[in-house]
Scaffold this motif. Structure first.
Motif, PDB file in Angstrom:
ATOM      1  N   SER A   1      46.342  27.414  44.839  1.00 34.54           N
ATOM      2  CA  SER A   1      46.450  28.567  43.941  1.00 34.54           C
ATOM      3  C   SER A   1      45.199  28.729  43.086  1.00 34.54           C
ATOM      4  O   SER A   1      44.478  27.764  42.806  1.00 34.54           O
ATOM      5  CB  SER A   1      47.674  28.412  43.040  1.00 34.54           C
ATOM      6  N   ILE A   2      44.946  29.965  42.679  1.00 35.11           N
ATOM      7  CA  ILE A   2      43.819  30.284  41.805  1.00 35.11           C
ATOM      8  C   ILE A   2      44.308  31.185  40.678  1.00 35.11           C
ATOM      9  O   ILE A   2      45.315  31.881  40.808  1.00 35.11           O
ATOM     10  CB  ILE A   2      42.676  30.979  42.576  1.00 35.11           C
TER      11      ILE A   2
ATOM     12  N   ASP B   1      44.070  34.392  37.929  1.00 37.51           N
ATOM     13  CA  ASP B   1      43.691  35.801  38.072  1.00 37.51           C
ATOM     14  C   ASP B   1      42.205  36.007  37.805  1.00 37.51           C
ATOM     15  O   ASP B   1      41.525  36.743  38.523  1.00 37.51           O
ATOM     16  CB  ASP B   1      44.508  36.663  37.102  1.00 37.51           C
TER      17      ASP B   1
ATOM     18  N   LYS C   1      40.152  34.675  40.642  1.00 39.68           N
ATOM     19  CA  LYS C   1      40.320  35.533  41.812  1.00 39.68           C
ATOM     20  C   LYS C   1      39.332  36.692  41.774  1.00 39.68           C
ATOM     21  O   LYS C   1      38.700  37.022  42.790  1.00 39.68           O
ATOM     22  CB  LYS C   1      41.755  36.073  41.863  1.00 39.68           C
TER      23      LYS C   1
ATOM     24  N   LYS D   1      36.305  37.507  44.470  1.00 37.00           N
ATOM     25  CA  LYS D   1      36.224  38.791  45.167  1.00 37.00           C
ATOM     26  C   LYS D   1      34.840  39.419  45.031  1.00 37.00           C
ATOM     27  O   LYS D   1      34.362  40.104  45.937  1.00 37.00           O
ATOM     28  CB  LYS D   1      37.283  39.752  44.620  1.00 37.00           C
TER      29      LYS D   1
ATOM     30  N   ILE E   1      40.014  33.881  52.836  1.00 31.48           N
ATOM     31  CA  ILE E   1      40.448  34.645  51.657  1.00 31.48           C
ATOM     32  C   ILE E   1      41.497  35.689  52.031  1.00 31.48           C
ATOM     33  O   ILE E   1      41.734  36.640  51.285  1.00 31.48           O
ATOM     34  CB  ILE E   1      39.255  35.317  50.957  1.00 31.48           C
TER      35      ILE E   1
ATOM     36  N   ILE F   1      44.043  36.058  49.277  1.00 32.30           N
ATOM     37  CA  ILE F   1      43.516  36.031  47.916  1.00 32.30           C
ATOM     38  C   ILE F   1      44.310  36.919  46.970  1.00 32.30           C
ATOM     39  O   ILE F   1      44.439  36.626  45.772  1.00 32.30           O
ATOM     40  CB  ILE F   1      42.015  36.407  47.909  1.00 32.30           C
ATOM     41  N   ASP F   2      44.892  38.020  47.487  1.00 33.49           N
ATOM     42  CA  ASP F   2      45.707  38.879  46.621  1.00 33.49           C
ATOM     43  C   ASP F   2      47.007  38.204  46.204  1.00 33.49           C
ATOM     44  O   ASP F   2      47.674  38.657  45.264  1.00 33.49           O
ATOM     45  CB  ASP F   2      46.000  40.205  47.329  1.00 33.49           C
TER      46      ASP F   2
ATOM     47  N   ASN G   1      46.809  35.221  45.146  1.00 28.11           N
ATOM     48  CA  ASN G   1      46.216  34.164  44.316  1.00 28.11           C
ATOM     49  C   ASN G   1      46.158  32.827  45.055  1.00 28.11           C
ATOM     50  O   ASN G   1      46.409  31.762  44.497  1.00 28.11           O
ATOM     51  CB  ASN G   1      46.971  34.002  42.997  1.00 28.11           C
TER      52      ASN G   1
ATOM     53  N   ILE H   1      43.551  30.612  47.840  1.00 22.00           N
ATOM     54  CA  ILE H   1      42.281  30.455  48.547  1.00 22.00           C
ATOM     55  C   ILE H   1      42.432  29.304  49.523  1.00 22.00           C
ATOM     56  O   ILE H   1      43.051  28.279  49.204  1.00 22.00           O
ATOM     57  CB  ILE H   1      41.110  30.201  47.564  1.00 22.00           C
TER      58      ILE H   1
END
Length: 462
Positions: free
Chosen positions: A77-78, A80, A83, A87, A113, A116-117, A119, A121
């Motif tokens: 997890s990443i 916001d 992220k 991007k 990725i 990625i939306d 969250n 990676i």
């Protein structure tokens, strides 16, 4: 990165018709040990989650390389905010996170990725075959022994008063983890896990040798943190050489060569900056001395050095820049300076500027620390008096030169001492030194607005 030679400029040396015996090897003698681990509960390495910085991504890459046995994509997890940064320029973050990673810079392969939306990676990579080539150091290379290492470590055949069960890392760690090779061993130590090598593995052989060496370098756990560091650092720069051959003449990818890994130091005592720093950091980690392997790039070249915490202060330490080569009579003398031992972020050398965002949380401390004054704080006992390496007059200078010269000849070592002081005082004393014609004097630059010189004894007439 390493490319620093000192060429002969002005040197007088004694010509003798008498053949000299071969120079004695000064390597520390270690016992062969074979540790059998029993009862340790093996833990799972903690996965980095909720990544928020470049360093977090780098740490996650290392985790993936350590835990993966093939190249499956592993996600985490990443935040916001991170992220959005990814991007904007994922290639930038992937490149530099990989460069800063202690395993990733050799073995990470790619990223994903697609989630990625959400969250998330993903990255992939694993340890592949490595470290199966090496060069043997040519006979014309002479390791120069610093007197302080001789005095503090080598002159006594000291025995340790503790076992591996007493090692600070064994007693206080993030868990016990299995390791099978040198990179897994390095990763475990760097992340405060105690390594439990698999039976018959490369890691078992290397870790036993590391602990046996640690017993000799740190014979008692009661010595100070600085003394532990100093003995280990001296072992690294005195007994090991920079592997110029592998660096300059490798005929395949760099990971094929032992010199980029712990194997180079522990098997051959010959490595490049990456292997040298891995060894320094790993030995320190055994004693829970906070130390980090730092990867950096300057002028399109890579380099490795260390950040180390000693007595509550963070320092930059570069063992690679602490040694150079002096060429004379078809011989290469590997000599040393201590000006890069514990310094700060603003340090630079002829070939390198020490700027890196790796472990960026430490950088402010590194910028504010005063470089450790090794020369004023290191003293030699001579005739019931203690004289610092920051000499104040001709008498002190001559006492030290004569003392080290005698020890070098009595033991048939090529030995050095590095002195700090006033230009006129040191040079005037050297002119009065009886064996100056067979002693190499090297200008090592400046420290605290004074001159640094290394003197090499029992070498100039070889």
């Amino acid at each position: 990165m390493k490319a620093r030679y000192v060429l002969l400029t002005s040197l007088f040396f004694l010509v003798s018709c008498n053949a000299k015996p071969s120079i004695n090897d000064f390597s520390i003698k270690i016992d062969n040990i074979n540790i059998t681990y029993e009862g340790e509960s093996i833990t799972t390495v903690k996965k980095a989650t909720n990544l928020n910085t470049l360093q977090d991504l780098s740490d996650f890459m290392d985790y993936v390389v350590f835990t993966s046995k093939n190249d499956e994509v592993v996600y985490t997890s990443i935040t916001d905010s991170f992220k959005e940064k990814l991007k904007e320029d994922i290639s930038y973050y992937f490149r530099w996170a990989g460069q800063y990673g202690i395993l990733a810079h050799n073995f990470i392969k790619g990223y994903d990725i697609s989630k990625i939306d959400e969250n998330l990676i993903g990255v992939y990579g694993s340890i592949t075959q490595y470290a199966f080539k090496s060069y043997t150091l040519n006979e014309n290379n002479i390791k120069v022994l610093d007197y302080t290492y001789y005095y503090n470590v080598l002159q006594d055949d000291r025995k340790n008063d503790y076992t591996y069960l007493d090692l600070p890392l064994y007693k206080s760690n993030n868990g016990f983890v299995n390791v099978s090779n040198s990179e897994e061993l390095f990763y475990a130590l760097a992340n405060s896990y105690y390594p439990i090598p698999l039976n018959g593995s490369t890691a078992e052989k290397l870790f036993d040798k590391m602990i046996a060496t640690a017993y000799r370098l740190v014979p008692s756990l009661d010595i100070s943190e600085y003394e532990k560091f100093n003995n280990i650092f001296n072992f690294i720069i005195n007994e090991n050489t920079y592997d110029y051959d592998s660096f300059n003449y490798k005929d395949s990818k760099h990971t094929d060569y032992e010199c980029y890994f712990l194997d180079g130091i522990l098997n051959n005592k010959n490595a490049v900056c990456d292997g040298i720093v891995k060894a320094l950091v790993s030995f320190l980690n055994l004693f829970n001395i906070e130390a980090y392997h730092i990867g950096a790039v300057y002028n399109n070249a890579g380099h490795a050095y260390a950040y180390i915490k000693i007595n509550d202060n963070y320092y930059l330490s570069c063992p690679t820049s602490s040694s150079s080569v002096y060429k004379l009579n078809n011989k290469k003398y590997h000599y040393h300076t201590y000006s890069y031992m514990l310094t700060n972020y603003y340090t630079s050398s002829k070939t390198w500027h020490y700027e890196s965002l790796c472990q960026s949380q430490i950088i402010d401390s590194l910028k504010n620390v005063t470089p450790y004054d090794y020369y004023s704080k290191t003293k030699i006992k001579i005739d019931n008096q203690e004289i610092s390496l920051n000499v104040k007059n001709e008498e002190e200078t001559l006492l030290i030169l004569n003392k080290v010269n005698k020890v070098a000849k009595d033991n048939n070592y090529v030995m050095q001492i590095e002195l700090l002081g006033d230009y006129d005082i040191i040079n005037s004393a050297f002119e009065k030194f009886k064996d100056k014609d067979s002693t190499i004097k090297i200008n090592n630059g400046m420290f605290n607005n004074q001159k640094l010189y290394t003197f090499i004894f029992n070498g100039g007439s070889l």
